[in-house]
Design a protein around this motif. Structure first.
Motif, PDB file in Angstrom:
ATOM      1  N   GLU A   1      -0.788   4.753  -1.460  1.00 19.41           N
ATOM      2  CA  GLU A   1      -2.103   4.758  -0.819  1.00 19.41           C
ATOM      3  C   GLU A   1      -1.883   5.046   0.666  1.00 19.41           C
ATOM      4  O   GLU A   1      -1.991   4.161   1.514  1.00 19.41           O
ATOM      5  CB  GLU A   1      -2.797   3.400  -1.014  1.00 19.41           C
ATOM      6  CG  GLU A   1      -3.053   3.032  -2.450  1.00 19.41           C
ATOM      7  CD  GLU A   1      -4.154   3.859  -3.078  1.00 19.41           C
ATOM      8  OE1 GLU A   1      -4.960   4.451  -2.331  1.00 19.41           O
ATOM      9  OE2 GLU A   1      -4.204   3.910  -4.315  1.00 19.41           O
TER      10      GLU A   1
ATOM     11  N   LEU B   1       0.829  -1.200   0.000  1.00 21.03           N
ATOM     12  CA  LEU B   1       0.000   0.000   0.000  1.00 21.03           C
ATOM     13  C   LEU B   1       0.869   1.258   0.000  1.00 21.03           C
ATOM     14  O   LEU B   1       0.577   2.219  -0.716  1.00 21.03           O
ATOM     15  CB  LEU B   1      -0.939   0.015   1.210  1.00 21.03           C
ATOM     16  CG  LEU B   1      -2.113  -0.950   1.165  1.00 21.03           C
ATOM     17  CD1 LEU B   1      -2.809  -1.016   2.518  1.00 21.03           C
ATOM     18  CD2 LEU B   1      -3.091  -0.540   0.076  1.00 21.03           C
TER      19      LEU B   1
ATOM     20  N   GLN C   1      -4.828   4.474   3.350  1.00 21.11           N
ATOM     21  CA  GLN C   1      -5.045   3.054   3.590  1.00 21.11           C
ATOM     22  C   GLN C   1      -3.860   2.436   4.331  1.00 21.11           C
ATOM     23  O   GLN C   1      -4.046   1.546   5.162  1.00 21.11           O
ATOM     24  CB  GLN C   1      -5.267   2.310   2.275  1.00 21.11           C
ATOM     25  CG  GLN C   1      -6.593   2.622   1.629  1.00 21.11           C
ATOM     26  CD  GLN C   1      -6.758   1.907   0.304  1.00 21.11           C
ATOM     27  OE1 GLN C   1      -5.804   1.756  -0.453  1.00 21.11           O
ATOM     28  NE2 GLN C   1      -7.970   1.466   0.027  1.00 21.11           N
TER      29      GLN C   1
END
Length: 136
Positions: free
Chosen positions: A41, A36, A44
């Protein structure tokens, strides 16, 4: 009798040595966190690290590695926020002199002040993260 105690002790030892440690259990989630982060991201990533902390409180090595990722993801997220806020602030500053309506100009000044305060706060967050990273 002595043989049975020894046999039970050996069985317990082997059974306990076969169970996974907390760090081994957390390895899959930590791997997902790395992916991630590499995919940028950041929100997240931070949420997954929080989940790792809650699910595996005794996985010390995994949590230590996750802390470094947490700081980097927080830093990247804050830097992106600083850049976005700065762009909006610059656009607002350029628009204020062009507006002839006093009410709209005043509202734009309010927006400018709000963006300026947000910009300064986010710069403070970036400085704090840098300071924490130097401590570690």
């Amino acid at each position: 009798m002595n043989k049975y105690i020894w046999l039970i002790g050996c069985c317990m030892f082997f059974a306990s040595s076969c169970t996974k440690t907390e760090d081994e259990k957390a390895a899959q989630l930590l791997s997902q966190i790395r992916v991630l982060y590499e995919q940028k991201e950041y929100r997240q990533t931070l949420d997954s690290i929080t989940s790792l902390r809650n699910r595996f409180p005794n996985a010390l090595q995994s949590r230590k590695e996750a802390l470094a990722i947490w700081q980097n993801a927080s830093l990247k997220q804050a830097q992106a926020d600083v850049a976005k806020t700065d762009s909006a602030l610059q656009a607002t500053l350029m628009e204020i002199p062009k507006v002839r309506d006093r009410y709209k100009a005043n509202m734009m000044r309010v927006r400018r002040d709000s963006l300026q305060a947000r910009y300064e706060a986010m710069c403070g967050v970036v400085r704090m993260i840098h300071m924490r990273q130097k401590q570690n």
